[in-house]
Enzyme design. Structure first.
Site, mmCIF file in Angstrom:
data_model
loop_
_atom_site.group_PDB
_atom_site.id
_atom_site.type_symbol
_atom_site.label_atom_id
_atom_site.label_comp_id
_atom_site.label_asym_id
_atom_site.label_seq_id
_atom_site.Cartn_x
_atom_site.Cartn_y
_atom_site.Cartn_z
ATOM 1 N N HIS A 118 0.812 -1.211 0.000
ATOM 2 C CA HIS A 118 0.000 0.000 0.000
ATOM 3 C C HIS A 118 0.848 1.264 0.000
ATOM 4 C CE1 HIS A 118 0.846 0.755 4.317
ATOM 5 N NE2 HIS A 118 0.842 -0.565 4.403
ATOM 6 N N ASP A 119 0.368 2.258 -0.738
ATOM 7 C CA ASP A 119 0.939 3.605 -0.755
ATOM 8 C C ASP A 119 2.330 3.670 -1.375
ATOM 9 O OD1 ASP A 119 -1.216 5.108 0.804
ATOM 10 O OD2 ASP A 119 -0.698 3.508 2.209
ATOM 11 N N GLY A 136 5.208 -1.019 2.661
ATOM 12 C CA GLY A 136 4.353 0.135 2.465
ATOM 13 C C GLY A 136 5.092 1.456 2.388
#
Length: 260
Positions: A118-119, A136
């Site tokens: 994520h991200d 992440g």
């Protein structure tokens, strides 16, 4: 062309000439651009934004929710650019409230079993070899190559045109234009072969080498080296990119091989 054994949610927006092979599942709130091929047994979940002329191979899972206990089902995306190849069993998680999205740029090759958490923001023309993993919130510049089984710590940044050797553990930021190897990960020279392939001439490569000689092969700390580079070397886009990278690094940059 949708195969009868594939499931496509009515709310998904799929360009007319996208090929979707059997046993693939495409959820609601998905957009897929023209000319993309989706292989068998692919799962594309809510929030996926996939560009034109991509190839996604069997077993890949795109835009699953983040593996982050803080995630509260906020509306986020996983965005993949044009001309991207995603090989077997790659996983790309969508973003959290931090950045709101996970991004892979154009013309990237993500080989089998890679994970992009994520991200993460990945630039254009990158190659991630088999089993490479981004935790992440990582940021990866353009033309970065991660050799097989590279593991990147969360919040790390890898500069453009960097090459990271296989099996590396990336715990610190990797500046642009360099080769990174050994354990702990260290500067082992600039990525001269990659730079030549991308049109950098000998004078420009020598200039980049001179910057890194001051940074990594003298007895200066990073702040001292940056001051000397700025004072003594002519301003160029490459010099300034390196200096800006050092200035912006939050985790600190990796050390030279002979650094204490």
């Amino acid at each position: 062309m949708n195969q009868p054994l594939a499931y496509v949610h009515p709310g998904a927006k799929i360009a007319k000439n996208v090929v979707i092979e059997p046993f693939t599942t495409i959820h609601n709130n998905v957009i897929i651009g023209e000319g993309t091929w989706i292989g068998s047994n692919v799962t594309i979940m809510e929030g996926a934004r996939i560009g034109k002329n991509c190839n996604i191979f069997p077993g890949a899972v795109i835009s699953a929710i983040p593996q982050d206990l803080k995630f509260q089902d906020e509306e986020t995306t996983a965005e993949i650019g044009d001309n991207v190849t995603i090989r077997e069993y790659v996983t790309v998680n969508r973003g959290t409230i931090d950045r709101g999205k996970t991004v892979i740029g154009n013309n990237c090759l993500i080989m089998a079993y890679c994970h992009i958490a994520h991200d993460c923001i990945v630039g254009n023309n990158c190659i991630f070899s088999n089993n490479s993993t981004l935790a992440g919130h990582c940021t990866v510049g353009d033309f970065v190559i991660l050799a097989g089984m590279t593991a990147v710590h969360q919040f790390c940044t890898i500069g453009s045109h960097a090459f990271v050797t296989g099996g590396s553990l990336v715990r610190k930021d990797v500046p642009p234009f360099v080769k990174a190897a050994r354990e702990p990960l260290s500067y082992v020279g600039i990525n001269s072969i990659g730079l030549r392939r991308r049109g950098y001439d000998s004078d420009k490569i020598r200039e980049i080498q001179n910057v890194y000689r001051i940074l990594y092969q003298k007895s200066y700390n990073n702040s001292q080296a940056a001051q000397i580079i700025e004072a003594e070397m002519e301003a160029t886009p490459e010099r300034d990119e390196i200096l800006q990278f050092i200035k912006n690094s939050k985790r600190g940059i990796m050390k030279g091989y002979f650094s204490n």
